[in-house]
Design an enzyme around this catalytic site. Sequence first.
Site, mmCIF file in Angstrom:
data_model
loop_
_atom_site.group_PDB
_atom_site.id
_atom_site.type_symbol
_atom_site.label_atom_id
_atom_site.label_comp_id
_atom_site.label_asym_id
_atom_site.label_seq_id
_atom_site.Cartn_x
_atom_site.Cartn_y
_atom_site.Cartn_z
ATOM 1 N N TRP A 55 0.818 -1.217 0.000
ATOM 2 C CA TRP A 55 0.000 0.000 0.000
ATOM 3 C C TRP A 55 0.849 1.263 0.000
ATOM 4 O O TRP A 55 0.544 2.224 -0.698
ATOM 5 C CB TRP A 55 -0.991 -0.011 1.174
ATOM 6 C CG TRP A 55 -2.059 -1.035 0.975
ATOM 7 C CD1 TRP A 55 -2.278 -2.154 1.726
ATOM 8 C CD2 TRP A 55 -3.050 -1.075 -0.076
ATOM 9 N NE1 TRP A 55 -3.338 -2.885 1.208
ATOM 10 C CE2 TRP A 55 -3.827 -2.240 0.114
ATOM 11 C CE3 TRP A 55 -3.340 -0.243 -1.165
ATOM 12 C CZ2 TRP A 55 -4.880 -2.591 -0.735
ATOM 13 C CZ3 TRP A 55 -4.394 -0.594 -2.010
ATOM 14 C CH2 TRP A 55 -5.148 -1.750 -1.792
ATOM 15 N N LYS A 64 -12.565 -1.166 6.135
ATOM 16 C CA LYS A 64 -11.801 -2.063 6.993
ATOM 17 C C LYS A 64 -12.330 -1.986 8.423
ATOM 18 O O LYS A 64 -12.827 -2.947 8.968
ATOM 19 C CB LYS A 64 -10.313 -1.703 6.963
ATOM 20 C CG LYS A 64 -9.750 -1.483 5.552
ATOM 21 C CD LYS A 64 -9.391 -2.765 4.842
ATOM 22 C CE LYS A 64 -9.186 -2.635 3.342
ATOM 23 N NZ LYS A 64 -8.084 -1.807 2.915
ATOM 24 N N ASP A 98 -1.490 6.804 5.833
ATOM 25 C CA ASP A 98 -2.595 5.962 5.379
ATOM 26 C C ASP A 98 -2.886 4.983 6.514
ATOM 27 O O ASP A 98 -2.091 4.096 6.799
ATOM 28 C CB ASP A 98 -2.176 5.222 4.102
ATOM 29 C CG ASP A 98 -3.201 4.183 3.661
ATOM 30 O OD1 ASP A 98 -4.284 4.090 4.275
ATOM 31 O OD2 ASP A 98 -2.911 3.456 2.672
HETATM 32 C C1 LIG Z 1 -7.538 -1.282 1.554
HETATM 33 C C2 LIG Z 1 -6.439 -0.319 1.633
HETATM 34 C C3 LIG Z 1 -6.305 0.739 0.712
HETATM 35 C C4 LIG Z 1 -7.220 0.911 -0.485
HETATM 36 O O1 LIG Z 1 -8.462 1.331 -0.093
HETATM 37 P P1 LIG Z 1 -9.613 1.658 -1.136
HETATM 38 O O2 LIG Z 1 -10.658 2.202 -0.252
HETATM 39 O O3 LIG Z 1 -9.966 0.388 -1.827
HETATM 40 O O4 LIG Z 1 -9.115 2.669 -2.084
HETATM 41 C C5 LIG Z 1 -5.267 1.620 0.890
HETATM 42 N N1 LIG Z 1 -4.408 1.504 1.911
HETATM 43 C C6 LIG Z 1 -4.506 0.505 2.813
HETATM 44 C C7 LIG Z 1 -3.536 0.430 3.934
HETATM 45 C C8 LIG Z 1 -5.520 -0.437 2.696
HETATM 46 O O5 LIG Z 1 -5.635 -1.425 3.602
#
Ligand SMILES: *Cc1c(COP(=O)(O)O)cnc(C)c1O
Length: 361
Positions: free
Chosen positions: A102, A196, A172
């Site tokens: 990511w 999540k 993030d």
């Molecule tokens: C799932 C995830 C993403 C992507 O998220 P989307 O909402 O599908 O764009 C980005 N960063 C991390 C750490 C993730 O777990």
Amino acid sequence: MERIFNFSAGPSTLPVETLKEASEKLVNYENSGMSLIEMSHRGKLYDAVHTETIALARELLAVPDNYQVLLLQGGATLQFGMVPMAFLQEGRTADYILTGSWSKKAYNDGKAVGTANVPWDGKDENYARMPGQSELNLTDNAAYVHICSNETIGGIQFKDFPDTGDVPLIADMSSDILSRPLPWDKIDMAYAGSQKNLAPSGMAMVIISDALLQKARKDIPAYLRYDLHADGNSLYNTPPSFVVWMTGLTLKWIKSIGGMAEVERRRDEKADMLYGMMENSGGYYRNPVDTATRSPMNVVWRLPSEDLEKKFIAEAQDQGLSGLKGHRSVGGCRASIYNAMPVEGVKTLVDFMKAFMEKNG
Ligand SMILES: *Cc1c(COP(=O)(O)O)cnc(C)c1O
């Protein structure tokens, strides 16, 4: 059919209380004669939901007054692009710490927009750990430093956020938002896709300091402008009203179980149970990451062979333990044990793992 234990990385399991409340109110919201997701986002009923969701996020995460909470469409992936579009000016460099899939995706978008530097890359060690402060070759006067606080695929987590001095730190936190209190003295912006630890997919929660907001570029398309979203209280355009509502219900559920202290207690109980089981398996279940920075949200492991892994995943599925296949890019097994995964679910998984090992050891 009963609900099963869903260990999927995202979209992922939600508190059953949240799902029940939403389904009870879905058709006719508060006697309005229509659903909340059919009505104007400028009306009183939606406004109350929107305002309460933001207030609860502020309360649970102890967000300081000089930070804004934004609820935006596009998930975390749009943030990968919005961050450099807004903050990576010509002639400046942004630092991207690479700790797995990511953070790499965020870096690729940074590179697509401007100059991106890598202060640390875990590639040579198979992304099996997070770096320490002294290992980071940070750029002086960078536009920002970007990290992924919890690598959902690799199963590692920054326990301490890096200290970036006067350079804004942007994190993030898609897979560990609301799993721990945040050190706002170190973080200028945290963002998370909703699917999540918060709600269904379709939204990103963005928590951003006023100081960083002031630096946001204004000569870019409207949706990419953090300042417009902040000025409009995340109602610049139509918000993802269903996801905002579900997020609010999840936040209320967190309060109802005892707030962040209880979230943390359950988090540690679940993670300790699962990691402890693997440590006591004589190497049968092998967690391939550094113990000091392993994730309490996404737990990854290998079995002695890929054939056994396939068998494990299939038999677990038959017993109502779903979503245990590792990400297609790395293989193996993974259990995502976000806030909504009951302790009972992890207990059931651990019992299954012990029985599987006895039969197939
Ligand atoms: C799932 C995830 C993403 C992507 O998220 P989307 O909402 O599908 O764009 C980005 N960063 C991390 C750490 C993730 O777990």
